[in-house]
Design a protein around this motif. Structure first.
Motif, PDB file in Angstrom:
ATOM      1  N   VAL A  37       0.861  -1.176   0.000  1.00 41.70           N
ATOM      2  CA  VAL A  37       0.000   0.000   0.000  1.00 41.70           C
ATOM      3  C   VAL A  37       0.903   1.234   0.000  1.00 41.70           C
ATOM      4  O   VAL A  37       1.661   1.447   0.944  1.00 41.70           O
ATOM      5  N   PRO A  38       0.864   2.043  -1.043  1.00 43.71           N
ATOM      6  CA  PRO A  38       1.734   3.218  -1.100  1.00 43.71           C
ATOM      7  C   PRO A  38       1.412   4.221   0.018  1.00 43.71           C
ATOM      8  O   PRO A  38       0.244   4.493   0.300  1.00 43.71           O
ATOM      9  N   VAL A  39       2.462   4.752   0.626  1.00 49.14           N
ATOM     10  CA  VAL A  39       2.299   5.750   1.683  1.00 49.14           C
ATOM     11  C   VAL A  39       1.518   6.948   1.151  1.00 49.14           C
ATOM     12  O   VAL A  39       0.701   7.533   1.854  1.00 49.14           O
ATOM     13  N   ARG A  40       1.755   7.285  -0.092  1.00 53.26           N
ATOM     14  CA  ARG A  40       1.038   8.422  -0.698  1.00 53.26           C
ATOM     15  C   ARG A  40      -0.475   8.187  -0.668  1.00 53.26           C
ATOM     16  O   ARG A  40      -1.251   9.102  -0.373  1.00 53.26           O
ATOM     17  N   ASP A  41      -0.918   6.970  -0.961  1.00 54.74           N
ATOM     18  CA  ASP A  41      -2.354   6.660  -0.940  1.00 54.74           C
ATOM     19  C   ASP A  41      -2.928   6.829   0.465  1.00 54.74           C
ATOM     20  O   ASP A  41      -4.038   7.343   0.635  1.00 54.74           O
ATOM     21  N   ILE A  42      -2.163   6.403   1.462  1.00 53.11           N
ATOM     22  CA  ILE A  42      -2.605   6.557   2.852  1.00 53.11           C
ATOM     23  C   ILE A  42      -2.705   8.039   3.192  1.00 53.11           C
ATOM     24  O   ILE A  42      -3.700   8.496   3.760  1.00 53.11           O
ATOM     25  N   ALA A  43      -1.686   8.798   2.824  1.00 55.70           N
ATOM     26  CA  ALA A  43      -1.674  10.236   3.107  1.00 55.70           C
ATOM     27  C   ALA A  43      -2.831  10.952   2.412  1.00 55.70           C
ATOM     28  O   ALA A  43      -3.446  11.859   2.989  1.00 55.70           O
ATOM     29  N   GLU A  44      -3.148  10.552   1.190  1.00 57.44           N
ATOM     30  CA  GLU A  44      -4.243  11.193   0.457  1.00 57.44           C
ATOM     31  C   GLU A  44      -5.585  10.972   1.142  1.00 57.44           C
ATOM     32  O   GLU A  44      -6.404  11.895   1.229  1.00 57.44           O
ATOM     33  N   VAL A  45      -5.823   9.771   1.642  1.00 61.83           N
ATOM     34  CA  VAL A  45      -7.084   9.496   2.340  1.00 61.83           C
ATOM     35  C   VAL A  45      -7.160  10.337   3.615  1.00 61.83           C
ATOM     36  O   VAL A  45      -8.188  10.968   3.894  1.00 61.83           O
ATOM     37  N   ILE A  46      -6.089  10.353   4.374  1.00 60.10           N
ATOM     38  CA  ILE A  46      -6.068  11.131   5.614  1.00 60.10           C
ATOM     39  C   ILE A  46      -6.242  12.611   5.312  1.00 60.10           C
ATOM     40  O   ILE A  46      -7.043  13.302   5.954  1.00 60.10           O
ATOM     41  N   GLY A  47      -5.509  13.113   4.324  1.00 58.96           N
ATOM     42  CA  GLY A  47      -5.630  14.521   3.949  1.00 58.96           C
ATOM     43  C   GLY A  47      -7.036  14.898   3.521  1.00 58.96           C
ATOM     44  O   GLY A  47      -7.551  15.956   3.894  1.00 58.96           O
ATOM     45  N   ARG A  48      -7.674  14.024   2.756  1.00 62.97           N
ATOM     46  CA  ARG A  48      -9.043  14.294   2.296  1.00 62.97           C
ATOM     47  C   ARG A  48     -10.008  14.380   3.477  1.00 62.97           C
ATOM     48  O   ARG A  48     -10.835  15.285   3.556  1.00 62.97           O
ATOM     49  N   HIS A  49      -9.881  13.468   4.438  1.00 61.65           N
ATOM     50  CA  HIS A  49     -10.783  13.472   5.594  1.00 61.65           C
ATOM     51  C   HIS A  49     -10.524  14.643   6.541  1.00 61.65           C
ATOM     52  O   HIS A  49     -11.443  15.095   7.216  1.00 61.65           O
ATOM     53  N   LEU A  50      -9.286  15.105   6.590  1.00 66.09           N
ATOM     54  CA  LEU A  50      -8.959  16.228   7.476  1.00 66.09           C
ATOM     55  C   LEU A  50      -8.957  17.559   6.741  1.00 66.09           C
ATOM     56  O   LEU A  50      -8.629  18.587   7.323  1.00 66.09           O
ATOM     57  N   ASN A  51      -9.312  17.510   5.447  1.00 68.16           N
ATOM     58  CA  ASN A  51      -9.342  18.708   4.615  1.00 68.16           C
ATOM     59  C   ASN A  51      -7.980  19.415   4.622  1.00 68.16           C
ATOM     60  O   ASN A  51      -7.889  20.626   4.807  1.00 68.16           O
ATOM     61  N   LEU A  52      -6.916  18.615   4.452  1.00 74.76           N
ATOM     62  CA  LEU A  52      -5.546  19.124   4.419  1.00 74.76           C
ATOM     63  C   LEU A  52      -4.908  18.771   3.085  1.00 74.76           C
ATOM     64  O   LEU A  52      -5.159  17.693   2.536  1.00 74.76           O
ATOM     65  N   PRO A  53      -4.054  19.651   2.565  1.00 68.30           N
ATOM     66  CA  PRO A  53      -3.371  19.326   1.313  1.00 68.30           C
ATOM     67  C   PRO A  53      -2.326  18.227   1.541  1.00 68.30           C
ATOM     68  O   PRO A  53      -1.744  18.131   2.621  1.00 68.30           O
ATOM     69  N   VAL A  54      -2.111  17.434   0.530  1.00 68.46           N
ATOM     70  CA  VAL A  54      -1.073  16.399   0.571  1.00 68.46           C
ATOM     71  C   VAL A  54      -0.070  16.741  -0.516  1.00 68.46           C
ATOM     72  O   VAL A  54      -0.443  16.930  -1.674  1.00 68.46           O
ATOM     73  N   VAL A  55       1.187  16.871  -0.130  1.00 71.03           N
ATOM     74  CA  VAL A  55       2.236  17.223  -1.079  1.00 71.03           C
ATOM     75  C   VAL A  55       3.366  16.203  -0.987  1.00 71.03           C
ATOM     76  O   VAL A  55       3.577  15.580   0.054  1.00 71.03           O
ATOM     77  N   SER A  56       4.085  16.067  -2.075  1.00 70.96           N
ATOM     78  CA  SER A  56       5.246  15.182  -2.097  1.00 70.96           C
ATOM     79  C   SER A  56       6.413  15.872  -1.405  1.00 70.96           C
ATOM     80  O   SER A  56       6.548  17.093  -1.457  1.00 70.96           O
ATOM     81  N   VAL A  57       7.247  15.065  -0.774  1.00 72.21           N
ATOM     82  CA  VAL A  57       8.467  15.559  -0.159  1.00 72.21           C
ATOM     83  C   VAL A  57       9.627  14.863  -0.857  1.00 72.21           C
ATOM     84  O   VAL A  57       9.650  13.632  -0.956  1.00 72.21           O
ATOM     85  N   ALA A  58      10.579  15.640  -1.361  1.00 71.28           N
ATOM     86  CA  ALA A  58      11.737  15.074  -2.050  1.00 71.28           C
ATOM     87  C   ALA A  58      12.526  14.187  -1.092  1.00 71.28           C
ATOM     88  O   ALA A  58      12.601  14.479   0.106  1.00 71.28           O
ATOM     89  N   PRO A  59      13.099  13.096  -1.585  1.00 73.38           N
ATOM     90  CA  PRO A  59      13.849  12.184  -0.718  1.00 73.38           C
ATOM     91  C   PRO A  59      14.907  12.887   0.131  1.00 73.38           C
ATOM     92  O   PRO A  59      15.083  12.554   1.301  1.00 73.38           O
ATOM     93  N   GLU A  60      15.582  13.863  -0.428  1.00 71.97           N
ATOM     94  CA  GLU A  60      16.625  14.564   0.328  1.00 71.97           C
ATOM     95  C   GLU A  60      16.051  15.476   1.422  1.00 71.97           C
ATOM     96  O   GLU A  60      16.764  15.905   2.314  1.00 71.97           O
ATOM     97  N   GLN A  61      14.758  15.748   1.383  1.00 67.66           N
ATOM     98  CA  GLN A  61      14.104  16.568   2.412  1.00 67.66           C
ATOM     99  C   GLN A  61      13.314  15.721   3.409  1.00 67.66           C
ATOM    100  O   GLN A  61      12.812  16.235   4.399  1.00 67.66           O
ATOM    101  N   ALA A  62      13.228  14.437   3.158  1.00 70.35           N
ATOM    102  CA  ALA A  62      12.388  13.563   3.981  1.00 70.35           C
ATOM    103  C   ALA A  62      12.827  13.533   5.440  1.00 70.35           C
ATOM    104  O   ALA A  62      11.996  13.605   6.343  1.00 70.35           O
ATOM    105  N   ALA A  63      14.123  13.439   5.700  1.00 74.90           N
ATOM    106  CA  ALA A  63      14.601  13.358   7.085  1.00 74.90           C
ATOM    107  C   ALA A  63      14.237  14.619   7.858  1.00 74.90           C
ATOM    108  O   ALA A  63      13.820  14.547   9.015  1.00 74.90           O
ATOM    109  N   GLY A  64      14.349  15.772   7.227  1.00 76.91           N
ATOM    110  CA  GLY A  64      13.990  17.017   7.893  1.00 76.91           C
ATOM    111  C   GLY A  64      12.499  17.130   8.155  1.00 76.91           C
ATOM    112  O   GLY A  64      12.076  17.740   9.125  1.00 76.91           O
ATOM    113  N   HIS A  65      11.709  16.537   7.289  1.00 75.27           N
ATOM    114  CA  HIS A  65      10.252  16.627   7.425  1.00 75.27           C
ATOM    115  C   HIS A  65       9.686  15.552   8.355  1.00 75.27           C
ATOM    116  O   HIS A  65       8.863  15.825   9.216  1.00 75.27           O
ATOM    117  N   PHE A  66      10.132  14.307   8.176  1.00 77.29           N
ATOM    118  CA  PHE A  66       9.556  13.181   8.912  1.00 77.29           C
ATOM    119  C   PHE A  66      10.391  12.708  10.101  1.00 77.29           C
ATOM    120  O   PHE A  66       9.946  11.870  10.867  1.00 77.29           O
TER     121      PHE A  66
END
Length: 103
Positions: A31-60
């Motif tokens: 199950v792609p993480v993006r698909d999970i994030a999209e469902v959560i974002g839709r239910h919480l009315n929040l935008p879902v954006v991609s994070v570049a691999p080199e920025q992932a550690a700083g974000h997550f």
């Protein structure tokens, strides 16, 4: 994996499991993480954006390592050995029902 499927699997491991064995409980694979994030974002009315691999550690933080792994899990052997088969809704179907977002 749905909590009811997990509960049934735990019971079967206690009743039928072989000491020292490892059992893996997953109801679905890849199950792609993006698909999970999209469902959560839709239910919480929040935008879902991609994070570049080199920025992932700083974000997550520490979670970035696990999100970057491509290691799908399978419960095929557990299902064969214990006669267990997930019967509840899949992760995305369960999230889409919206009960996690009420309240």
């Amino acid at each position: 994996m749905h909590r009811l499927d997990a509960a049934r699997l735990f019971r079967l491991v206690l009743e039928r499991g072989v000491a020292g064995s490892r059992y893996h409980g997953s109801a679905e694979e890849g199950v792609p993480v993006r698909d999970i994030a999209e469902v959560i974002g839709r239910h919480l009315n929040l935008p879902v954006v991609s994070v570049a691999p080199e920025q992932a550690a700083g974000h997550f933080g520490w979670l970035a390592y696990f999100l970057g792994l491509n290691s799908p899990a399978s419960s095929v052997l557990t299902q064969q050995q214990l006669g267990w088969h997930p019967a509840q809704p899949t992760l995305l179907a369960d999230l889409n029902q919206g009960s996690y977002f009420n309240g």
